[in-house]
Design an enzyme around this catalytic site. Structure first.
Site, mmCIF file in Angstrom:
data_model
loop_
_atom_site.group_PDB
_atom_site.id
_atom_site.type_symbol
_atom_site.label_atom_id
_atom_site.label_comp_id
_atom_site.label_asym_id
_atom_site.label_seq_id
_atom_site.Cartn_x
_atom_site.Cartn_y
_atom_site.Cartn_z
ATOM 1 N N ASP A 184 -8.303 -5.903 -5.596
ATOM 2 C CA ASP A 184 -7.897 -4.761 -4.771
ATOM 3 C C ASP A 184 -8.369 -3.452 -5.396
ATOM 4 O O ASP A 184 -7.971 -3.123 -6.512
ATOM 5 C CB ASP A 184 -6.373 -4.756 -4.650
ATOM 6 C CG ASP A 184 -5.881 -3.633 -3.770
ATOM 7 O OD1 ASP A 184 -6.713 -2.993 -3.091
ATOM 8 O OD2 ASP A 184 -4.660 -3.388 -3.757
ATOM 9 N N SER A 189 0.830 -1.186 0.000
ATOM 10 C CA SER A 189 0.000 0.000 0.000
ATOM 11 C C SER A 189 0.880 1.258 0.000
ATOM 12 O O SER A 189 1.852 1.308 -0.773
ATOM 13 C CB SER A 189 -0.934 -0.060 1.211
ATOM 14 O OG SER A 189 -1.995 0.824 1.074
ATOM 15 N N HIS A 204 -5.939 -6.633 -1.224
ATOM 16 C CA HIS A 204 -4.850 -5.684 -0.952
ATOM 17 C C HIS A 204 -3.603 -6.401 -0.398
ATOM 18 O O HIS A 204 -3.652 -7.015 0.649
ATOM 19 C CB HIS A 204 -5.379 -4.665 0.067
ATOM 20 C CG HIS A 204 -4.687 -3.330 0.025
ATOM 21 N ND1 HIS A 204 -4.284 -2.711 -1.132
ATOM 22 C CD2 HIS A 204 -4.345 -2.486 1.033
ATOM 23 C CE1 HIS A 204 -3.731 -1.542 -0.841
ATOM 24 N NE2 HIS A 204 -3.754 -1.380 0.466
#
Ligand SMILES: *[C@@H]1O[C@H](CO)[C@@H](O)[C@H](O)[C@H]1NC(C)=O
Ligand SMILES: *[C@@H]1O[C@H](CO)[C@@H](O)[C@H](O)[C@H]1NC(C)=O
Ligand SMILES: *[C@@H]1O[C@H](CO)[C@@H](O)[C@H](O)[C@H]1NC(C)=O
Ligand SMILES: *[C@@H]1O[C@H](CO)[C@@H](O)[C@H](O)[C@H]1NC(C)=O
Length: 476
Positions: A419, A160, A444
């Site tokens: 995601d 991320s 994710h």
């Protein structure tokens, strides 16, 4: 060997079904603090003042002085949370004889430069991506010196925003970083040329693909909910009861907050749509999106279904909440996908107000959520009111390269097709040394999680590619 594999598989299965899900597979660490310079880029204002930056170390697998350093570039939360969710690094550290280091991002967790007054607006200026990268570079330099590791290659890992940082470390400090694994890293957000409206439509897609009636039910539920709210006090009272709110909604602002709280839940269910149960705010079941959809489809009353689906993220499958306190569970901020809660949410809000330009709101056209706009003008106004800052997107694009990353090398960018952040990611390989991989059925940064018997084949393959690249980088 076969027996060992079976034993390990058995152990993993026990882990998955046991209630100590998170703890059973996580190695211990030593918590340390580094005297980090407050300001890497200004010789005047803070002199040589320092703060205590936390980092976690595990050297049980290290081939001392020879093996690589696996360095996790911490993102927007306490570093211990990332330690708990990044089992991939521990799974492969023994094969590489690697030293594992997880570094905490300044202004998060325990790495607070100004103690309890860290989040006062006048103290926020030292929270920048550049400073955080500088911290990681100086920590790597220090570790190499003090551990006699000057010849040990450093591989950065992150997911991320942490994945963005991992890639940026290779962009900016190739003198220290040999290669980078950047999982679910939406670096294209920091360009002025990207259409950033992909996010809530990608969340919607996850739900519409989970069960056939899910998306229409959600849309219908929001419609009924809006109608109830338009009836004023009696409507709000009824909504508060259906959603089991600790404190009843008293006006339209409260109702708008509830809508944000619901949307935030759906957002996280999509991001965390893993194929096995995982621990977050509550304990989420396997494929939580499908579970939420089942709640929607099985309820005779769509609003009750919506309330149950939204509660899944906050209360989990076996939560302890008596009622929902929507103002502590969800904080509205400059990031429409959520800033988290507690002091970390302040730091992320500031970053979303400065260098990190995130996504616009929902529109009820390309997504299934009520229209909750978030325009650049709204962002500018909010950020100035809240922090006395104005976002500077042209700087971010210059500083973090935008889309033009062709001169970088030795990075793997991975993205899962479930995601919602994927739309901001690097989806095509560039040359032979920037490799993009897609993980079908992956949410994710699934690839950074520890191996699990329920892993789809795609994530096993992705981890293999990542390992091969690391091997190649280290050997050349
Ligand atoms: C990490 O896992 C440990 C062990 O299960 C747990 O005690 C700790 O609260 C977790 N930390 C975070 C920040 O999630
Ligand atoms: C590093 O090398 C020096 C000199 O050989 C030695 O004194 C020191 O103990 C070593 N440090 C570590 C952490 O191994
Ligand atoms: C949270 O989950 C528990 C256990 O499933 C349940 O008893 C409780 O009613 C839930 N809380 C709310 C507010 O729905
Ligand atoms: C979404 O848009 C449709 C079509 O314009 C409208 O009928 C519906 O009421 C809207 N839903 C919400 C929740 O605003």
């Amino acid at each position: 060997m076969e027996a060992y594999r079976l034993l390990r598989l058995f152990f993993l299965v026990v882990c998955v079904f046991s209630h100590t899900l998170v703890s059973c597979n996580i190695p211990s660490y030593v918590e340390k603090y580094f005297d980090q310079r407050l300001d890497h880029f200004n010789f005047v204002s803070h002199g040589d003042k320092t703060f205590k930056q936390r980092y976690l170390v595990q050297d049980q697998w290290w081939s001392q002085g020879k093996g690589p350093i696996f360095f996790y570039t911490g993102n927007e939360g306490p570093i211990t949370a990332f330690w708990n969710a990044t089992g991939f690094v521990f799974d492969i550290a023994p094969q590489f004889g690697a030293l594992v280091v997880f570094a905490e991002h300044r202004y998060y967790g325990k790495s607070l430069p100004f103690g309890s007054s860290t989040f006062e607006p006048q103290n926020m200026g030292l929270l920048t991506v550049e400073q955080a990268l500088g911290d990681y570079a100086m920590l790597i330099k220090y570790l190499k010196q003090t551990l006699n590791a000057s010849n040990c290659p450093v591989i950065t890992f992150g997911g991320s925003y942490g994945g963005m940082l991992s890639a940026y470390m290779r962009f900016k400090y190739p003198n220290f970083v040999t290669g980078s694994i950047a999982a679910s890293a939406p670096i294209n957000l920091l360009t002025n040329t990207v259409d950033r409206s992909f996010f809530f439509s990608a969340v919607t897609k996850d739900f519409s693909e989970a069960t056939p009636q899910c998306e229409p039910k959600v849309r219908q539920a929001f419609d009924v909910l809006m109608n109830m709210a338009s009836q004023g006090t009696p409507g709000l009272k009824q909504i508060s009861e259906t959603f089991k709110l600790c404190k009843p909604l008293s006006n339209n602002d409260d109702f708008y907050h509830l809508l944000g709280w619901i949307r935030n839940s759906f957002t996280f269910l999509a991001m965390l749509d893993y194929p096995y149960p995982a621990q977050f705010m509550g304990k989420l079941p396997a494929y939580p999106v499908k579970v939420a959809c089942k709640y929607m489809e099985d309820s005779t009353d769509v609003v009750t279904g919506l309330a149950k689906a939204a509660g899944l993220y906050y209360n989990g499958t076996d939560g302890e909440l008596q009622c929902y306190d929507i103002f502590t569970e969800f904080v509205a901020c400059a990031d429409q996908t959520g800033c988290g809660v507690g002091p970390d949410s302040l730091a992320w809000d500031f970053q979303a107000c400065t260098e990190i330009h995130l996504v616009p709101g929902s529109n009820n056209i390309t997504d299934m959520f009520p229209k909750m706009p978030w325009t650049d003008d709204m962002r500018n106004d909010y950020c100035y009111k809240k922090w006395k800052v104005i976002p500077r997107d042209d700087w971010s694009e210059a500083e973090f390269w935008g889309r033009d990353i062709g001169t970088a090398t030795n990075i793997v960018f991975s993205n899962g097709d479930l995601d919602p952040w994927r739309g901001g990611g690097v989806l095509k390989s560039i040359g032979s040394s920037i490799q993009a991989i897609t993980i079908n059925g992956g949410a994710h940064h699934l690839d950074l999680r520890g191996q699990n018997p329920f892993d789809p084949i795609s994530v096993i393959a992705a981890r293999e590619v990542e390992k091969q690249n690391i091997r190649k980088w280290i050997n050349s």
